[in-house]
Design an enzyme around this catalytic site. Structure first.
Site, PDB file in Angstrom:
ATOM      1  N   CYS A  21      42.014  35.524  42.093  1.00 33.64           N
ATOM      2  CA  CYS A  21      40.960  34.528  41.871  1.00 33.64           C
ATOM      3  C   CYS A  21      41.551  33.131  41.664  1.00 33.64           C
ATOM      4  CB  CYS A  21      40.106  34.925  40.667  1.00 33.64           C
ATOM      5  SG  CYS A  21      38.797  33.743  40.338  1.00 33.64           S
ATOM      6  N   CYS A  56      39.635  31.015  39.124  1.00 28.18           N
ATOM      7  CA  CYS A  56      39.893  31.341  37.721  1.00 28.18           C
ATOM      8  C   CYS A  56      41.273  30.846  37.299  1.00 28.18           C
ATOM      9  CB  CYS A  56      39.847  32.844  37.490  1.00 28.18           C
ATOM     10  SG  CYS A  56      38.559  33.711  38.376  1.00 28.18           S
ATOM     11  N   ASP A  57      42.286  31.026  38.147  1.00 25.04           N
ATOM     12  CA  ASP A  57      43.676  30.863  37.707  1.00 25.04           C
ATOM     13  C   ASP A  57      44.438  29.729  38.375  1.00 25.04           C
ATOM     14  OD1 ASP A  57      43.405  33.070  36.005  1.00 25.04           O
ATOM     15  OD2 ASP A  57      43.852  34.470  37.607  1.00 25.04           O
TER      16      ASP A  57
END
Ligand code: FAD
Ligand code: NAP
Length: 323
Positions: A145, A148-149
């Site tokens: 992701c 997300c990261d």
């Protein structure tokens, strides 16, 4: 035990659209969000192809809007609830679930069920991958992701694995943070749509690496990724590539494990088989979205199937005199 009309399992575009239609038909559906409330689109940035948003809309915001529209008409939301089994019980279905917020196991009876549990990111299955996945992408350097990261990988080199739309989108997004993004693909041409592929390949920070896959991960003393072994898919030669992060984008597996004992028919890849109108082989059990669709896999098609499943379940409940 009281029998409720309709359970909807999943809170992606398919589940929420089914809930909007079922709630407006006064079925008072119960929707189980699962552990990824909002589904796959909550892991992406801008959605440019969902009709009605000509300027685009961020994935998480789009899904918040779906949720509001579903609850506005009386959908009962079971947040943090993951369904563990669906079993035929008399004319209806016994749905069991784990409530991860309350740490309880519960079950209820429903006349009909719509399965909209989507699909999950796939990994390569290499040694040590499981240990990586137990940590966060920030800690280990392996994730699926970018949204997300990605921000944890500022001014370092990272790789995206895959050649589809997700890989191209993730690679383009990661150029906001990383100094260089390798796009590692096992063939010499991308599967992605033309527009996404062109956008990625035109980006000066993205370097495609053709005909390669990974055969190993290398970590430093803190267990964080510092390099990978590249395996040439043509001549089987291995080379080392230093990097700080790997973003996996090699597709998805349908979330059907919890349905093993349900009596449903699946295809060879685990997708639920359906007939016309999202009907499965079991009357009263319907399937919508990516969990039954390995072909289109789009938010708008998932939403369309959610609508179809809700209309079918309304007809089904009507035919039994429950509605
Ligand atoms: P999902 O969105 O996968 O939702 C599944 C839901 O089921 C989740 O809420 C999950 O928590 C729940 N669930 C799973 N198991 C259980 C269980 N046992 N019990 C209870 N709940 C459960 N499509 C586009 O059209 N445009 C885009 O721009 C786009 N961008 C994308 C970007 C990325 C990075 C990815 C990965 C996909 C993208 N897609 C895009 C594809 C799109 O996200 C999917 O087609 C769509 O989300 C499928 O919707 P769905 O409702 O079938 O399932
Ligand atoms: P995908 O289209 O299935 O692509 C997966 C990629 O990973 C393929 O290039 C595949 O290689 C590669 N791959 C698969 N298994 C592998 C393995 N074991 N080792 C190495 N490589 C492997 O998946 P996706 O990109 O996640 O897209 C899924 C769906 O979502 C698509 O329908 C897509 O259109 C949609 N989506 C849309 C958008 C958008 O419209 N903005 C964005 C993201 C996703 P091969 O090509 O050789 O098979």
């Amino acid at each position: 035990m009281a029998t409720h009309n309709l359970a909807i399992i999943g809170s992606g575009p398919a589940g929420y659209t089914a809930a909007i239609y079922a709630a407006r038909a006064n079925l008072a559906p119960t929707l189980f969000t699962g552990l990824q409330a909002g589904g796959q689109l909550t892991t992406t940035t801008e959605v440019e192809n969902y009709p009605g948003f000509p300027e685009g809309i961020m994935g998480p915001e789009l899904m918040t809007r779906f949720e509001h529209q579903a609850t506005r008409f009386g959908t009962v939301l079971k947040q943090g609830c993951e369904v563990t089994s669906v079993k035929r019980d008399g004319a209806g279905f016994l749905v069991s679930w784990t409530d991860h917020y309350q740490a309880t196991e519960e079950k209820e009876h429903f006349h009909a069920v719509i399965i909209a549990t989507g699909a999950s990111a796939r990994y390569l299955g290499l040694p040590g991958e499981k240990e990586f996945l137990d940590g966060t992408g920030k800690k280990t350097g392996l994730t699926a992701c970018a949204t997300c990261d990605g921000a944890f990988f500022k001014n370092v080199e990272v790789a995206v694995i895959g050649g589809g739309d997700t890989a191209c989108e993730e690679a383009s997004f990661l150029t906001k943070f990383a100094s260089k993004v390798y796009l590692i693909h096992r063939r010499d041409s991308l599967r992605a749509s033309k527009i996404m592929a062109e956008r990625a390949l035109k980006n000066p920070k993205i370097q495609p690496i053709w005909n390669k896959t990974l055969s190993n991960y290398h970590t430093n003393a803190k267990g964080k990724l510092e390099a990978v072994t590249l395996l040439d898919t043509v001549n089987a030669q291995e080379t080392r590539l230093d990097l700080s992060g790997v973003f996996m984008a090699i597709g998805h597996t349908p979330n059907t494990k919890f349905l093993r004992d349900s009596g449903l028919h699946f295809d060879e890849n685990g997708y639920i088989e359906v007939e016309r109108g999202c009907r499965t082989n079991i009357p009263g059990l319907f399937a919508a979205g990516d969990v039954r669709d390995h072909d289109y896999r789009q938010a708008v098609t998932a939403a369309g199937m959610g609508c179809m499943a809700a209309l079918e379940s309304e007809r089904y409940l009507g035919s039994l005199g429950h509605h």
